[in-house]
Design an enzyme around this catalytic site. Structure first.
Site, PDB file in Angstrom:
ATOM      1  N   ASP A  50       4.634  -2.645   2.167  1.00 31.10           N
ATOM      2  CA  ASP A  50       4.712  -1.962   3.457  1.00 31.10           C
ATOM      3  C   ASP A  50       3.833  -0.716   3.548  1.00 31.10           C
ATOM      4  O   ASP A  50       3.519  -0.269   4.636  1.00 31.10           O
ATOM      5  CB  ASP A  50       6.161  -1.590   3.785  1.00 31.10           C
ATOM      6  CG  ASP A  50       6.769  -0.689   2.718  1.00 31.10           C
ATOM      7  OD1 ASP A  50       6.074  -0.360   1.743  1.00 31.10           O
ATOM      8  OD2 ASP A  50       7.940  -0.313   2.875  1.00 31.10           O
ATOM      9  N   ARG A 280      11.036   3.500   7.440  1.00 29.98           N
ATOM     10  CA  ARG A 280      10.166   2.433   7.947  1.00 29.98           C
ATOM     11  C   ARG A 280      10.231   2.337   9.457  1.00 29.98           C
ATOM     12  O   ARG A 280      10.981   3.039  10.117  1.00 29.98           O
ATOM     13  CB  ARG A 280      10.640   1.095   7.353  1.00 29.98           C
ATOM     14  CG  ARG A 280      10.646   1.023   5.836  1.00 29.98           C
ATOM     15  CD  ARG A 280       9.392   0.386   5.353  1.00 29.98           C
ATOM     16  NE  ARG A 280       9.148  -0.834   6.083  1.00 29.98           N
ATOM     17  CZ  ARG A 280       9.514  -2.050   5.691  1.00 29.98           C
ATOM     18  NH1 ARG A 280      10.137  -2.196   4.547  1.00 29.98           N
ATOM     19  NH2 ARG A 280       9.252  -3.114   6.429  1.00 29.98           N
ATOM     20  N   TYR A 288      13.955   1.854  -2.986  1.00 36.17           N
ATOM     21  CA  TYR A 288      13.566   1.293  -4.287  1.00 36.17           C
ATOM     22  C   TYR A 288      14.511   1.912  -5.293  1.00 36.17           C
ATOM     23  O   TYR A 288      14.564   3.145  -5.418  1.00 36.17           O
ATOM     24  CB  TYR A 288      12.156   1.719  -4.672  1.00 36.17           C
ATOM     25  CG  TYR A 288      11.046   1.007  -3.942  1.00 36.17           C
ATOM     26  CD1 TYR A 288      10.699  -0.287  -4.291  1.00 36.17           C
ATOM     27  CD2 TYR A 288      10.337   1.639  -2.940  1.00 36.17           C
ATOM     28  CE1 TYR A 288       9.660  -0.937  -3.641  1.00 36.17           C
ATOM     29  CE2 TYR A 288       9.294   1.000  -2.290  1.00 36.17           C
ATOM     30  CZ  TYR A 288       8.963  -0.291  -2.644  1.00 36.17           C
ATOM     31  OH  TYR A 288       7.932  -0.923  -2.000  1.00 36.17           O
ATOM     32  N   PRO A 366       5.534  -1.766  -7.551  1.00 41.01           N
ATOM     33  CA  PRO A 366       5.161  -1.605  -6.151  1.00 41.01           C
ATOM     34  C   PRO A 366       5.398  -0.218  -5.587  1.00 41.01           C
ATOM     35  O   PRO A 366       4.934   0.086  -4.496  1.00 41.01           O
ATOM     36  CB  PRO A 366       6.060  -2.598  -5.418  1.00 41.01           C
ATOM     37  CG  PRO A 366       6.949  -3.209  -6.407  1.00 41.01           C
ATOM     38  CD  PRO A 366       6.790  -2.490  -7.698  1.00 41.01           C
TER      39      PRO A 366
HETATM   40  P1  FAD Z   1      -0.008 -12.345  -2.479  1.00 40.36           P
HETATM   41  O1  FAD Z   1       0.460 -11.435  -1.422  1.00 40.36           O
HETATM   42  O2  FAD Z   1       0.944 -12.767  -3.537  1.00 40.36           O
HETATM   43  O3  FAD Z   1      -0.568 -13.622  -1.742  1.00 40.36           O
HETATM   44  C1  FAD Z   1      -0.904 -14.804  -2.442  1.00 40.36           C
HETATM   45  C2  FAD Z   1      -0.872 -15.954  -1.460  1.00 40.36           C
HETATM   46  O4  FAD Z   1      -1.349 -17.101  -2.138  1.00 40.36           O
HETATM   47  C3  FAD Z   1       0.529 -16.285  -0.975  1.00 40.36           C
HETATM   48  O5  FAD Z   1       0.534 -16.410   0.427  1.00 40.36           O
HETATM   49  C4  FAD Z   1       0.854 -17.603  -1.665  1.00 40.36           C
HETATM   50  O6  FAD Z   1       1.656 -18.455  -0.869  1.00 40.36           O
HETATM   51  C5  FAD Z   1      -0.520 -18.199  -1.875  1.00 40.36           C
HETATM   52  N1  FAD Z   1      -0.624 -19.089  -3.030  1.00 40.36           N
HETATM   53  C6  FAD Z   1      -0.152 -18.869  -4.273  1.00 40.36           C
HETATM   54  N2  FAD Z   1      -0.475 -19.898  -5.078  1.00 40.36           N
HETATM   55  C7  FAD Z   1      -1.159 -20.783  -4.320  1.00 40.36           C
HETATM   56  C8  FAD Z   1      -1.744 -22.046  -4.581  1.00 40.36           C
HETATM   57  N3  FAD Z   1      -1.700 -22.598  -5.806  1.00 40.36           N
HETATM   58  N4  FAD Z   1      -2.376 -22.691  -3.566  1.00 40.36           N
HETATM   59  C9  FAD Z   1      -2.420 -22.162  -2.317  1.00 40.36           C
HETATM   60  N5  FAD Z   1      -1.870 -20.960  -2.024  1.00 40.36           N
HETATM   61  C10 FAD Z   1      -1.253 -20.278  -3.008  1.00 40.36           C
HETATM   62  N6  FAD Z   1       1.842  -3.151  -2.183  1.00 40.36           N
HETATM   63  C11 FAD Z   1       1.437  -2.081  -1.462  1.00 40.36           C
HETATM   64  O7  FAD Z   1       0.230  -1.855  -1.339  1.00 40.36           O
HETATM   65  N7  FAD Z   1       2.285  -1.219  -0.880  1.00 40.36           N
HETATM   66  C12 FAD Z   1       3.619  -1.403  -0.987  1.00 40.36           C
HETATM   67  O8  FAD Z   1       4.367  -0.631  -0.428  1.00 40.36           O
HETATM   68  C13 FAD Z   1       4.101  -2.506  -1.727  1.00 40.36           C
HETATM   69  N8  FAD Z   1       5.411  -2.748  -1.826  1.00 40.36           N
HETATM   70  C14 FAD Z   1       5.839  -3.881  -2.436  1.00 40.36           C
HETATM   71  C15 FAD Z   1       7.171  -4.129  -2.462  1.00 40.36           C
HETATM   72  C16 FAD Z   1       7.650  -5.250  -3.075  1.00 40.36           C
HETATM   73  C17 FAD Z   1       9.098  -5.441  -3.106  1.00 40.36           C
HETATM   74  C18 FAD Z   1       6.764  -6.188  -3.666  1.00 40.36           C
HETATM   75  C19 FAD Z   1       7.277  -7.453  -4.315  1.00 40.36           C
HETATM   76  C20 FAD Z   1       5.421  -5.946  -3.643  1.00 40.36           C
HETATM   77  C21 FAD Z   1       4.939  -4.790  -3.034  1.00 40.36           C
HETATM   78  N9  FAD Z   1       3.592  -4.500  -2.993  1.00 40.36           N
HETATM   79  C22 FAD Z   1       3.165  -3.391  -2.321  1.00 40.36           C
HETATM   80  C23 FAD Z   1       2.642  -5.377  -3.653  1.00 40.36           C
HETATM   81  C24 FAD Z   1       2.003  -6.372  -2.699  1.00 40.36           C
HETATM   82  O9  FAD Z   1       2.949  -7.175  -2.052  1.00 40.36           O
HETATM   83  C25 FAD Z   1       1.065  -7.256  -3.449  1.00 40.36           C
HETATM   84  O10 FAD Z   1       0.288  -6.509  -4.340  1.00 40.36           O
HETATM   85  C26 FAD Z   1       0.130  -7.969  -2.467  1.00 40.36           C
HETATM   86  O11 FAD Z   1       0.862  -8.829  -1.638  1.00 40.36           O
HETATM   87  C27 FAD Z   1      -0.907  -8.766  -3.226  1.00 40.36           C
HETATM   88  O12 FAD Z   1      -1.700  -9.456  -2.321  1.00 40.36           O
HETATM   89  P2  FAD Z   1      -2.429 -10.799  -2.767  1.00 40.36           P
HETATM   90  O13 FAD Z   1      -3.072 -11.304  -1.519  1.00 40.36           O
HETATM   91  O14 FAD Z   1      -3.229 -10.552  -3.969  1.00 40.36           O
HETATM   92  O15 FAD Z   1      -1.268 -11.783  -3.244  1.00 40.36           O
END
Ligand code: FAD
Length: 681
Positions: A50, A280, A288, A366
């Site tokens: 977020d 929020r 957290y 996070p």
């Molecule tokens: P993801 O968001 O994990 O996206 C990966 C995508 O790939 C997903 O949609 C998934 O469905 C898809 N996928 C996976 N495997 C496959 C496959 N084999 N084939 C096709 N599709 C696939 N970050 C912040 O910056 N600020 C915050 O406040 C923050 N708070 C957080 C709070 C929580 C509780 C959590 C769990 C995380 C938080 N984060 C925060 C971290 C943040 O959510 C992640 O770092 C971010 O989402 C990473 O982005 P990404 O696109 O690399 O991966």
């Protein structure tokens, strides 16, 4: 099994989370043929990340949707630190600004990931035909390494499998007190087993969903999260540790007598652990919470038993930490639990053809609000590079800078998270003799210092073909700093504008358009569209010295053999399709017009007429004050040329007389457009 005929695309993006969508955003803006797939049937609707840092908002703004995030989000302006007093009762011990004042025109805000993904999807849709294909995942990837250096080749073939709706929907657990189903984040949490293989197996058995397609691609991005399938295919590992700290996250509308519930708070209790409060949008508050009592780690640092973690147990922990204040809730919007792991990928790319970004190459806690921001910034770094190579503007050598720039950043992030997590999760020291406890002074100090790092503004890329910055061994005998590019030496002179730091994003101040007096932030002129910018800070053109230097520079740029003409394709490409030339001056606005400047800065087009958006002035505006950009950036009275990358990072600062340096810089990696003959080659 149905198999459609193979498709040929420039780029396949696996995963439509923040990292994948940022990549698709560049592809849409730069117009390269792209396919983006995600195994999930829908985007995220609530929960997850977020926090949006100020650099991320600057980036969103450069794509044209920053205002949507800014308006809808909750703005975090102050951090309150709460610590136990000598009787062990929590008290507010300090207040600090959430974003360091003056570092950006934006401040940190919070808005859930689902909305952010929405803004991406809308913007991508509005400017391209790229659409996220959901319920689709790769099942096989083959690489022909012999074709890697051939720009025209499609060396990657990837088999995509379509899943059924059921397979593409993450399972949710019914967990709220009244038995209704609450969305949780456990399916993406590191406490949940990865379901990739399960989905593949499920799809194999399900005849309906069993359609496949083969796609031939020039480039592939694995933005498929912490369990990355693409990373696994490449055999790359994440290096690092899992820690002992287990955290729960609740998104609730709280009912509480705690007075700072609408502030970001870091609360350390005497012996019950810590809570971070994040106010929020829509009256929601995220807590957290470090779980200390009932939820224990398995033996030997194995994963925790997540069946023991429920919203109720998380709330009970919060109640113990925040006592004597009371806290409960009526509405639970989302929750999750996770164990902190701090890991970085060993490699971010394979042969500069398959790239990894986001959680696929770095995971950490996070609560410093970094994961989503840094993940998007990875692909913000990569997208324009791939687009420039695919379009034949740059050679492939620029792609090497992705790993050198972003892996270093990921390592810095893990170091930061390590320090921050220890300070956040540790017990407060009882007194100075309590060596195991955490000093609250140290914690505050880390918060204040960490804020600059966390803002994303401090990111600084090292010397490379794209940053003409002194590398390790580039000092000359006379003390001049030299950056070496492919055998060509490009000399930056940072002293001409000490506040425009090589490798960092350029700071922004307001300037006025010379033609219509409209104020805008410098960064607002630097739209993310894949173009390079050369900004000439000329100073006062009533000074004949400055005027004559500008004329000489303008003549050189206008010459048919200038880098501008050598590397810009002929029409129908626009004169500024590859390079945008901007001038900022500080002659009084009313004493000059655009026609006092050499024509290269007010180009004429047979159809469109003059271009009025290349010349800007540092002067008082009618309604928005005076940006004082020359003063704020400490630009020398001699003026200077600044090369800005398409991602707003500074490549070069040098004297106005230094046309040759500009030419050398671009010649090191740019490719003249291919001449199209009648035969079409
Ligand atoms: P993801 O968001 O994990 O996206 C990966 C995508 O790939 C997903 O949609 C998934 O469905 C898809 N996928 C996976 N495997 C496959 C496959 N084999 N084939 C096709 N599709 C696939 N970050 C912040 O910056 N600020 C915050 O406040 C923050 N708070 C957080 C709070 C929580 C509780 C959590 C769990 C995380 C938080 N984060 C925060 C971290 C943040 O959510 C992640 O770092 C971010 O989402 C990473 O982005 P990404 O696109 O690399 O991966």
């Amino acid at each position: 099994k149905q198999e459609s005929s193979p498709q040929y695309v420039d780029l396949v993006i696996v995963g439509a989370g923040p990292a994948g969508l940022m990549m698709a955003m560049w592809a849409a803006k730069c117009g390269i043929k792209t396919k983006i797939v995600d195994k999930r049937g829908t985007k995220i609707f609530n929960g997850q990340a977020d926090g949006l840092q100020c650099r991320t908002l600057e980036i969103f703004d450069s794509f044209g949707f920053g205002h949507r995030a800014w308006i809808e989000s909750n703005h975090m302006l102050e951090i309150c630190l709460w610590n136990p007093d000598k009787d062990g009762i929590i008290r507010r011990s300090d207040r600090i600004p959430d974003t360091i004042p003056g570092i950006s025109r934006f401040q940190q805000v919070v808005l859930h990931q689902g909305r952010i993904e929405r803004f991406f999807l809308d913007t991508i849709e509005s400017c391209s035909d790229i659409r996220v294909e959901r319920g689709v995942m790769p099942s096989k990837m083959e690489l022909d390494e012999s074709l890697f250096e051939d720009n025209e080749a499609y060396p990657i073939s990837i088999r995509l499998r379509h899943l059924s709706e059921d397979e593409a929907t993450p399972k949710q657990t019914a967990t709220s007190a009244n038995g209704t189903v609450v969305q949780d984040g456990l399916f993406r949490s590191n406490l949940a087993p990865d379901d990739t293989q399960e989905l593949l197996n499920g799809a194999k058995l399900n005849a309906k969903a069993n359609s496949e397609e083969i796609v031939h691609a020039k480039y592939v991005l694995g933005a498929d999260g912490a369990h990355s399938w693409v990373r696994e295919q490449l055999g790359f590992k994440l290096e690092g540790d899992s820690t002992d700290y287990i955290w729960g996250v609740l998104d609730i509308v709280p009912i509480t007598d705690f007075p700072d519930i609408r502030m970001r708070c870091a609360i350390h209790s005497a012996s019950e652990g810590s809570v971070m409060v994040i106010p929020r949008e829509n009256k929601l508050v995220r807590l957290y919470i470090q779980l200390t009592r009932t939820e224990k780690l398995g033996e030997g640092g194995s994963r925790a038993d997540r069946s023991k973690i429920t919203p109720e147990t998380i709330l009970q922990s919060a109640q113990r930490i925040m006592a004597p204040y009371k806290i409960t809730y009526r509405k639970l919007d989302w929750w999750t639990a996770y164990q902190i792991g701090q890991r970085v990928g060993t490699q971010f790319s394979f042969g500069e053809r398959v790239f990894l970004a986001g959680d696929a190459v770095h995971t950490h806690s996070p609560k410093a609000g970094q994961g989503m921001n840094v993940s998007m910034q990875d692909t913000f770094n990569l997208g324009w590079k791939i687009a420039n190579v695919v379009k034949g503007v740059s050679d492939r050598s620029i792609l090497k800078t992705y790993q050198s720039e972003r892996r270093k950043n990921a390592q810095d992030l893990i170091d930061f998270d390590h320090r921050f997590s220890r300070l956040f999760s540790g017990r407060p020291a009882k007194d100075v003799m309590d060596e195991e406890g955490i000093s609250m002074e140290e914690f505050k100090d880390a918060f204040v210092k960490g804020n600059l790092f966390a803002s994303g503004i401090a990111v600084e890329y090292g010397a490379s073909i794209l940053v003409a910055k002194p590398g390790s061994s580039t000092k000359q005998g006379d003390g001049t700093d030299v950056a070496v590019h492919s055998g060509l030496r490009v000399i930056s002179t940072p002293s001409l504008a000490p506040k425009i730091e090589l490798g960092k994003r350029i700071p922004s101040f307001k300037v006025l358009n010379q033609s219509d007096a409209r104020p805008s932030h410098l960064q607002e002129l630097l739209r993310s569209n894949g173009r390079w910018r050369v900004v000439t800070f000329v100073g006062d053109i009533r000074d004949s010295n400055q005027a004559s230097k500008l004329k000489v520079l303008g003549d050189k740029l206008a010459s048919p053999d200038s880098f501008l003409h050598r590397f810009t394709p002929p029409p129908p490409a626009r004169y500024d399709d590859v390079f945008e030339l901007l001038v900022v001056h500080n002659t009084p606005r009313r004493e000059t017009t655009i026609f006092d400047f050499p024509p290269v800065w007010h180009p004429y087009d047979e159809v469109d007429g003059w271009d009025y958006w290349k010349i800007f002035v540092d002067d008082e505006s009618y309604h928005e004050g005076h940006g004082e950009i020359f003063k704020n950036l400490e630009i020398s009275s001699q003026g200077c040329n600044v090369i800005l990358r398409p991602d707003q990072h500074v490549s070069y600062v040098g004297p106005m007389e230094g046309y040759e340096e500009l030419d050398k810089f671009f010649s090191a990696f740019m490719i003249p457009p291919r001449v199209t003959t009648k035969a079409g080659t």
